[in-house]
Every structure is written in C-alpha cells, then in structure tokens.
Design an enzyme around this catalytic site. Structure first.
Site, short mmCIF file in Angstrom:
data_model
loop_
_atom_site.label_atom_id
_atom_site.label_comp_id
_atom_site.label_asym_id
_atom_site.label_seq_id
_atom_site.Cartn_x
_atom_site.Cartn_y
_atom_site.Cartn_z
N MET A 79 0.79 -1.06 -0.14
CA MET A 79 0.03 -0.07 -0.07
C MET A 79 0.89 1.19 -0.18
O MET A 79 1.06 1.86 1.08
CB MET A 79 -0.98 0.08 1.16
CG MET A 79 -1.89 -1.14 1.27
SD MET A 79 -2.98 -0.92 0.13
CE MET A 79 -4.24 -2.42 0.57
N PRO A 80 1.46 1.54 -1.12
CA PRO A 80 2.26 2.84 -1.13
C PRO A 80 1.66 4.07 -1.02
O PRO A 80 0.70 4.09 -1.57
CB PRO A 80 2.99 2.56 -2.42
CG PRO A 80 2.80 1.30 -3.02
CD PRO A 80 1.70 0.71 -2.23
N HIS A 81 2.18 5.02 -0.25
CA HIS A 81 1.45 6.31 -0.11
C HIS A 81 2.70 7.15 -0.33
O HIS A 81 3.74 7.32 0.28
CB HIS A 81 0.90 6.37 1.24
CG HIS A 81 0.55 7.97 1.39
ND1 HIS A 81 -0.48 8.55 0.82
CD2 HIS A 81 1.05 8.95 2.05
CE1 HIS A 81 -0.71 10.02 1.27
NE2 HIS A 81 0.38 10.20 1.89
N GLU A 131 -3.90 0.28 -4.94
CA GLU A 131 -3.31 0.50 -3.64
C GLU A 131 -2.31 1.58 -3.48
O GLU A 131 -1.71 1.74 -2.35
CB GLU A 131 -2.33 -0.66 -3.59
CG GLU A 131 -2.98 -2.14 -3.55
CD GLU A 131 -1.95 -3.27 -3.64
OE1 GLU A 131 -0.90 -3.17 -4.00
OE2 GLU A 131 -2.70 -4.37 -3.05
N SER A 168 -1.82 5.76 -3.12
CA SER A 168 -2.31 6.96 -2.65
C SER A 168 -1.24 7.96 -2.90
O SER A 168 -0.13 7.73 -2.47
CB SER A 168 -3.18 7.13 -1.15
OG SER A 168 -2.17 6.70 -0.41
#
Length: 76
Positions: free
Chosen positions: A1-3, A39, A41
């Site tokens: 879940m890369p942000h 995934e 954001s």
C-alpha cells in the site's frame, strides 16, 4: 500500500495538471514496487517558501538525510 507525499512550494496546478502528475507517479510506483493502481495514494501539500525550513527541512529532511534515497542538492 504505497503512499506518496509530495511537499513543494505553491505551484497553482489545476485539477487536470494534478491528475496528470498523479498518473505519472502511479505509473512509476506500479513499475518499481510491483503493485497496482488501487493500492497507491498520493497527497500534494504546498508549503510556502518562508515555512519550508521549519515545516519540511528541519522536521523531515535533515533528520532523515542519511536514509533518503534521493538527497537534495541544497542545505539549510
């Protein structure tokens, strides 16, 4: 879940320009981190030039300078 959090001086980007920036960044994240679009954001936070040192350099860049994967070409 890369942000991905982007902090920059104000750029006055319209919604179309922000969407294009996000699309480009998502493509890079997908390619390098082997993830998918849903995934990822991204936030874009504009910080005034006079606040940069106290809000970004002193709190986020300088303390983590050794672990940055791309170091800035300036210092404060």
């Amino acid at each position: 879940m890369p942000h991905v959090e982007i902090k920059c001086f104000p750029r006055d980007l319209n919604d179309e320009q922000k969407a294009a920036l996000a699309e480009d960044i998502v493509g890079v994240i997908i390619r390098h981190l082997k993830t998918n679009d849903r995934e990822v954001s991204i936030s874009l936070n504009e910080v005034g030039e006079t606040e940069w040192k106290s809000q970004v350099w002193d709190t986020e860049i300088a303390p983590q300078l050794e672990s940055l994967i791309k170091k800035p070409g300036y210092s404060m």
